[in-house]
Write a protein that holds these residues in place. Structure first.
Motif, PDB file in Angstrom:
ATOM      1  N   UNK A   1       2.485   0.366  -5.210  1.00 57.43           N
ATOM      2  CA  UNK A   1       1.315   0.915  -4.542  1.00 57.43           C
ATOM      3  C   UNK A   1       0.165  -0.069  -4.360  1.00 57.43           C
ATOM      4  N   UNK A   2       0.423  -1.355  -4.569  1.00 57.88           N
ATOM      5  CA  UNK A   2      -0.609  -2.373  -4.375  1.00 57.88           C
ATOM      6  C   UNK A   2      -0.349  -3.103  -3.063  1.00 57.88           C
ATOM      7  N   UNK A   3      -1.286  -3.029  -2.097  1.00 55.57           N
ATOM      8  CA  UNK A   3      -1.087  -3.771  -0.846  1.00 55.57           C
ATOM      9  C   UNK A   3      -1.347  -5.262  -1.072  1.00 55.57           C
ATOM     10  N   UNK A   4      -0.390  -6.087  -0.668  1.00 58.72           N
ATOM     11  CA  UNK A   4      -0.500  -7.533  -0.836  1.00 58.72           C
ATOM     12  C   UNK A   4      -0.221  -8.247   0.480  1.00 58.72           C
ATOM     13  N   UNK A   5      -0.901  -9.348   0.670  1.00 52.80           N
ATOM     14  CA  UNK A   5      -0.611 -10.248   1.777  1.00 52.80           C
ATOM     15  C   UNK A   5       0.259 -11.366   1.219  1.00 52.80           C
ATOM     16  N   UNK A   6       1.430 -11.588   1.816  1.00 56.78           N
ATOM     17  CA  UNK A   6       2.286 -12.714   1.446  1.00 56.78           C
ATOM     18  C   UNK A   6       1.869 -13.883   2.322  1.00 56.78           C
TER      19      UNK A   6
ATOM     20  N   UNK B   1      -1.394 -19.161   5.622  1.00 58.99           N
ATOM     21  CA  UNK B   1      -1.124 -18.280   6.750  1.00 58.99           C
ATOM     22  C   UNK B   1      -0.365 -17.060   6.250  1.00 58.99           C
ATOM     23  N   UNK B   2      -0.762 -15.879   6.719  1.00 55.13           N
ATOM     24  CA  UNK B   2      -0.064 -14.655   6.320  1.00 55.13           C
ATOM     25  C   UNK B   2       1.304 -14.586   6.984  1.00 55.13           C
ATOM     26  N   UNK B   3       2.313 -14.306   6.150  1.00 56.45           N
ATOM     27  CA  UNK B   3       3.700 -14.154   6.609  1.00 56.45           C
ATOM     28  C   UNK B   3       4.039 -12.677   6.759  1.00 56.45           C
ATOM     29  N   UNK B   4       3.542 -11.853   5.837  1.00 60.85           N
ATOM     30  CA  UNK B   4       3.876 -10.428   5.836  1.00 60.85           C
ATOM     31  C   UNK B   4       2.863  -9.679   4.987  1.00 60.85           C
ATOM     32  N   UNK B   5       2.852  -8.365   5.154  1.00 62.94           N
ATOM     33  CA  UNK B   5       2.111  -7.475   4.277  1.00 62.94           C
ATOM     34  C   UNK B   5       3.138  -6.620   3.545  1.00 62.94           C
ATOM     35  N   UNK B   6       3.010  -6.591   2.218  1.00 60.88           N
ATOM     36  CA  UNK B   6       3.971  -5.886   1.378  1.00 60.88           C
ATOM     37  C   UNK B   6       3.244  -4.952   0.423  1.00 60.88           C
ATOM     38  N   UNK B   7       3.974  -3.958  -0.074  1.00 59.08           N
ATOM     39  CA  UNK B   7       3.476  -3.142  -1.176  1.00 59.08           C
ATOM     40  C   UNK B   7       4.247  -3.535  -2.419  1.00 59.08           C
ATOM     41  N   UNK B   8       3.548  -3.576  -3.544  1.00 66.47           N
ATOM     42  CA  UNK B   8       4.162  -4.082  -4.771  1.00 66.47           C
ATOM     43  C   UNK B   8       3.641  -3.351  -5.987  1.00 66.47           C
ATOM     44  N   UNK B   9       4.397  -3.496  -7.067  1.00 68.91           N
ATOM     45  CA  UNK B   9       3.953  -3.079  -8.382  1.00 68.91           C
ATOM     46  C   UNK B   9       3.499  -4.312  -9.130  1.00 68.91           C
ATOM     47  N   UNK B  10       2.373  -4.235  -9.811  1.00 70.02           N
ATOM     48  CA  UNK B  10       1.851  -5.374 -10.571  1.00 70.02           C
ATOM     49  C   UNK B  10       1.792  -4.979 -12.030  1.00 70.02           C
TER      50      UNK B  10
ATOM     51  N   UNK C   1       2.189 -17.437  -2.032  1.00 72.59           N
ATOM     52  CA  UNK C   1       1.252 -16.676  -2.841  1.00 72.59           C
ATOM     53  C   UNK C   1       1.092 -15.267  -2.279  1.00 72.59           C
ATOM     54  N   UNK C   2       0.692 -14.370  -3.192  1.00 73.71           N
ATOM     55  CA  UNK C   2       0.296 -13.022  -2.818  1.00 73.71           C
ATOM     56  C   UNK C   2      -1.225 -12.965  -2.930  1.00 73.71           C
ATOM     57  N   UNK C   3      -1.868 -12.285  -1.992  1.00 76.40           N
ATOM     58  CA  UNK C   3      -3.302 -12.030  -2.100  1.00 76.40           C
ATOM     59  C   UNK C   3      -3.488 -10.516  -2.082  1.00 76.40           C
ATOM     60  N   UNK C   4      -4.056  -9.994  -3.163  1.00 80.10           N
ATOM     61  CA  UNK C   4      -4.308  -8.555  -3.295  1.00 80.10           C
ATOM     62  C   UNK C   4      -5.494  -8.190  -2.417  1.00 80.10           C
ATOM     63  N   UNK C   5      -5.577  -6.925  -2.010  1.00 78.37           N
ATOM     64  CA  UNK C   5      -6.691  -6.470  -1.172  1.00 78.37           C
ATOM     65  C   UNK C   5      -8.046  -6.639  -1.868  1.00 78.37           C
ATOM     66  N   UNK C   6      -8.050  -6.775  -3.216  1.00 79.78           N
ATOM     67  CA  UNK C   6      -9.309  -7.007  -3.931  1.00 79.78           C
ATOM     68  C   UNK C   6      -9.678  -8.490  -3.998  1.00 79.78           C
TER      69      UNK C   6
END
Length: 114
Positions: A8-13, A33-42, A77-82
């Motif tokens: 349930x965590x939106x991340x930018x790959x 550069x953003x490759x994809x947007x994914x949802x993940x568990x952290x 890298x992943x970048x969280x929406x926060x």
């Protein structure tokens, strides 16, 4: 097995984009550069796991679980929406069959190699 609701965590790959200096021909860093947007568990590491990872000279602070995606590679890298940045240290297939989910040990930091 991972429950879909726990992702349930939106991340930018993101991946680092490289290029060449037109004047010198030297390889230069053009940024992320953003490759994809994914949802993940952290999952933050437990105290015991954190100490064990420190003993191995690792800076791993958490595990991020995503649906299997062949675009995800070590060094991205992943970048969280926060705004939190997580450097991907490894891509591990799920324990059951290796086809549904993947786990990413990640380190955390402001620049993460920029």
């Amino acid at each position: 097995m991972v429950r879909a609701g726990s992702l349930n965590h939106p991340l930018s790959l993101q991946e680092r984009q490289m290029g060449r200096n037109p004047d010198t021909g030297a390889v230069i860093n053009l940024g992320w550069v953003e490759v994809a947007q994914l949802f993940a568990g952290i999952e933050p590491l437990s105290g015991r796991e954190f100490i064990a990872s420190a003993a191995g000279q690792s800076q791993v602070v958490a595990r991020i679980v995503t649906y299997r995606d062949p675009r995800v590679k070590r060094g991205m890298r992943f970048v969280h929406c926060d705004g939190t940045i997580y450097r991907i240290e490894a891509v591990l297939p799920d324990k059951k069959n290796g086809r549904e989910y993947q786990t990413h040990p990640v380190s955390e930091g402001l620049n993460n190699g920029e």
